[in-house]
Design an enzyme around this catalytic site. Structure first.
Site, short mmCIF file in Angstrom:
data_model
loop_
_atom_site.label_atom_id
_atom_site.label_comp_id
_atom_site.label_asym_id
_atom_site.label_seq_id
_atom_site.Cartn_x
_atom_site.Cartn_y
_atom_site.Cartn_z
N HIS A 1 0.25 -40.43 -21.06
CA HIS A 1 0.60 -41.59 -21.91
C HIS A 1 1.26 -42.71 -21.10
CE1 HIS A 1 4.83 -39.94 -22.56
NE2 HIS A 1 5.07 -41.24 -22.54
N ASP B 1 -1.14 -34.22 -22.41
CA ASP B 1 -0.47 -35.42 -21.88
C ASP B 1 -0.11 -35.22 -20.40
OD1 ASP B 1 0.79 -37.82 -21.68
OD2 ASP B 1 2.55 -37.26 -22.90
N GLY C 1 11.57 -43.51 -20.99
CA GLY C 1 11.76 -43.79 -19.56
C GLY C 1 11.79 -42.52 -18.72
N SER D 1 9.68 -40.10 -19.50
CA SER D 1 8.30 -39.60 -19.62
C SER D 1 7.64 -39.46 -18.27
CB SER D 1 7.48 -40.58 -20.44
OG SER D 1 7.84 -40.44 -21.77
N GLY D 2 6.84 -38.42 -18.13
CA GLY D 2 6.13 -38.19 -16.87
C GLY D 2 6.93 -37.40 -15.88
#
Ligand code: 4AZ
Length: 760
Positions: free
Chosen positions: A562, A616, A708, A710-711
């Protein structure tokens, strides 16, 4: 003729002046009496002289006489016969025996490390700031086996203030430590603090002396040398602000001097609170830290707070409230000469005597909490009084101890009831049964019988038949070696034991380790620099940090799909818009070890669903390889069959928002959370959890990943202190809400896809 004869009258006449009786007395006191007197005087003077001499000798010289003490001991050699030549210390036989004995007592040459000793002395001047740092700081780690001291002096009527801006020592105070003394010599009774480990900027470390002197000492041992410390020293006036005073009005706040850092020793402060007439006053301690060795927490004789007859010391929860039935209250704070702590911050409030908690619930401890929080399963009062005498609803379990807890807390591997009622009879009602990884129950007898009784073969894993693990038919849970053989051991990868015949379970294990590790456990605090060397900050050129990622080798990163979806004007899917910062600690501050790279390629998972966030995950190839080292290091990728047990402590890291809707952090943050049962999580998240997701969080709220983050990685502990990439920060219902865990992409599900695309 004789002169004294009777025949001479004249002579006789002259004699009449002296009668015979008087002449007798005169004969006695005459020359004999004088001699006696002289002798007496001489004897008297001799005695005086002797006493004086003795006194002078005693007072002046006697204590100089050295008393020779002789210590003796003996040693018996039991396995040697006595021989005559042993009486001669110069004989070769004696020498040989002596050498042998010494070698037995000290098997290797006695370790006598060279102790490096340094002493520094400073006198502060007003307006001047002196910087102190441990030897070698910041260019190299501190030295082994060293003793360093800093003697600090200030002008009269001043105190010394020492503020550490960096503090990074080994975590074991038995090995390396810094001590702060309220004196110029190392007196135990004036020891203010002993510190080791790492203090991030969120935990400020500063000390104030009681007088105008202070001593800092640092001791290091032979192993593990850390960066050390740097501190600023200044002198401040003796009268320090914030020590007591008059407080008026309906509410207000106050704190110990130097809060949230350490209060000085030997200080007494009194706050006199006065609220409007007719009202009563209460004080709530939001933070309360007043611990020290030797303190009795019932009598509080060392550092304490006193309100009327109530004495408080030690550590108190934020729900500590003290009230008085008067509009006046005196709060006294007193610290003794040894050990200091961070003290307290408190709020006072006036209340109506008839209604202490208007519109809210009054806890037993006098705190007021929202009435909706009564009987909701959460200990909002801090003393459980909001959870007492409740009637459990259908959505709640009734614990044996009378508490009510939400049904979805049942069987989540956390003892929410406090008496374990919610964790009893979870998977297998029969305690004799084995709980399979998929939640099924099978008889213990079926474990390791060569049959797949669970359905997912988890009853056949880690069954050692004989000394060596055997090769088994490959199943859902068995580990597959490179040579396609399967072994029945749980999580065998990189555990230091060669389990596969081809050794492939121990290949490529240069991952998941880190040079620095801070063991402090709190939700959401600054990380230590270098603690998470696989953490990456992904920037959109010109706009700054957007997402996190993890290093999996010198060219490849794992992030969330995402993060790389085009949105509006920004082509997030295009490698050229991104910059990757590896080995970064503070946003906007390229450290010496930070490596910046552009991207060559982005591979988002083809089945990523931007509505459900299923699959994701994305891969990023760097335009050039990074240098791996202590600041940039890959995390281990788990095998497809790696099991991350429910309830395990795992870490989340990132520069994301520090509260829902808030702004991002500048220093890399870390928080400890726990993995959550898949079914429980699916119930909490209204059925939105797929098998490609893994949930982790703290269901009481307050700790979570956020926008922020995320990932970024969900790092889970594995064998040999290595960390494995259990998840990728994906989504959630807000941030840190109660009963709303964070949702992560389950990396095990993508292990073969990662291998296929990257070769890692
Ligand atoms: C986000 O917006 C996000 N609480 C990431 C994680 C979580 C929520 C939001 C989990 O990137």
């Amino acid at each position: 003729m004789s002169l004294w004869t009777k025949e001479s009258d004249q002579w006789e006449t002259s004699v009449q002046f002296l009668p015979a009786s008087n002449s007798k007395a005169l004969e006695k006191r005459g020359p004999g009496r004088k001699i006696t007197l002289i002798i007496l005087v001489v004897v008297f003077l001799a005695i005086i002289a002797l006493i004086t001499g003795l006194l002078v000798w005693h007072l002046r010289y006697r204590n100089r006489v050295k008393v020779r003490k002789v210590y003796s001991g003996s040693m018996r050699i039991t396995n040697e016969e006595f021989q005559d030549y042993y009486e001669d210390p110069s004989s070769p036989q004696f020498r040989n025996l002596a050498t042998e004995v010494l070698n037995q007592v000290f098997p290797s040459p006695p370790a006598c490390p060279h102790l490096e000793r340094q002493s520094f002395s400073y006198h502060c001047q007003s307006g001047q700031v002196i910087t102190l740092q441990s030897p070698g700081f910041p260019d190299s780690p501190y030295h082994a086996n060293s003793y360093t001291e800093w003697l600090l002096r200030a002008d009269p009527n001043h105190r010394i203030k020492v503020e550490f801006d960096t503090f990074s020592l080994e975590n074991d105070c038995g090995k390396d430590f810094v001590r702060v003394y309220d004196s110029l010599v190392a007196l135990d009774k004036q020891l203010m603090a002993e510190k080791c480990g790492v203090y991030p900027p969120s935990e400020p470390l500063s000390f104030i002396s009681s007088g105008n002197v202070m001593l800092l000492t640092m001791v290091t041992n032979e192993d593990k040398n850390f960066p050390g410390f740097r501190a600023q020293v200044s002198q401040i006036p003796s009268q320090i602000p914030g020590c007591g005073g008059a407080l008026t009005g309906n509410s207000g706040s106050f704190a110990t001097p130097n809060f949230p850092s350490y209060y000085p020793p030997l200080i007494n402060c009194t706050w006199s609170i006065q609220v409007p007439d007719g009202k009563y006053v209460k004080v709530q301690f939001k933070k309360f830290l007043m611990s020290e060795p030797g303190q009795s927490y019932s009598t509080c004789k060392k550092d304490f707070v006193q309100i009327g007859s109530t004495k408080l010391c030690g550590e108190k929860s934020p729900s500590t409230v003290v009230s008085v039935q008067s509009n006046k209250m005196d709060v006294l704070f007193s610290s003794d000469m040894s050990y200091v702590d961070r003290g307290f911050s408190a709020e006072f409030e006036a209340f109506e005597p008839t209604d202490p908690c208007p519109g809210t619930f009054q806890c037993k401890n006098n705190m007021c909490v929202d009435s909706n929080l009564r009987c909701d399963g959460w200990n909002d009062c801090g003393d459980y009084s909001d959870e007492m005498n409740c009637k459990c609803t259908n959505a709640q379990i009734k614990c044996k101890n009378g508490l009510c807890k939400p049904n979805f807390w049942q069987c989540d591997s956390v003892d929410d009831c406090g008496d374990n009622t919610d964790e009893e009879n979870c998977a297998c009602r029969n305690p004799e049964d084995f709980t399979c990884q998929n939640g099924n129950c099978v008889s213990q007898r079926k474990k390791c019988d060569g049959q797949n009784d669970c359905g997912d073969s988890s009853d056949e894993i880690s069954c050692s038949r004989g000394a060596k693990l055997s090769v088994v038919p490959c199943t859902e849970v068995s580990y597959k070696c490179k040579n396609t053989q399967c072994i029945n051991k749980e999580n065998p990868e990189c555990d230091g034991v060669k389990d596969c015949e081809d050794g492939s379970d121990e290949a490529n294990c240069e991952c998941g380790t880190r040079p620095y590790k801070s063991s402090r456990i709190v939700g959401g605090q600054a990380a230590v620099e270098g603690e998470w060397p696989w953490q990456v900050s992904l920037h959109i050129k010109g706009s700054g940090h957007v997402c996190g990622a993890s290093v999996i080798d010198e060219r490849w990163l794992v992030t969330a799909a995402h993060c790389v979806q085009d949105s509006g004007q920004t082509k997030y899917s295009q490698p050229q818009v991104w910059e990757a910062y590896l080995g970064l600690h503070i946003q906007g501050k390229m450290g010496e070890d930070t490596q910046k790279r552009s991207l060559k390629r982005i591979i988002a998972h083809p089945y990523y669903n931007d509505y459900t966030y299923d699959n994701d995950i994305a891969l990023m190839e760097l335009d050039s390889a990074v240098t791996l080292g202590h600041s940039v290091w890959p995390i281990c990728l788990p095998a497809e069959t790696h099991n991350f047990p429910v309830g395990e402590n795992v870490w989340i890291t990132g520069w994301g928002a520090t509260r829902e809707g808030g702004s991002g952090a500048s220093i890399l943050q870390k928080a400890e959370v726990r993995t959550i049962n898949q079914t429980v999580c699916n119930d909490l998240m209204s059925g939105q959890i797929t098998s490609r997701m893994i949930c982790a969080g703290v269901l009481t709220g307050g700790v979570d990943a956020c926008q922020g983050d995320s990932g970024g990685p969900l790092s889970a502990p594995g064998a040999q202190g290595r960390l494995f990439l259990a998840g990728v920060v994906s989504w959630g219902d807000g941030c840190a809400r109660r009963n709303k865990p964070g949702i992560y992409t389950r990396v095990t599900k993508f292990r073969s896809w990662i291998k296929e695309k990257t070769g890692v």
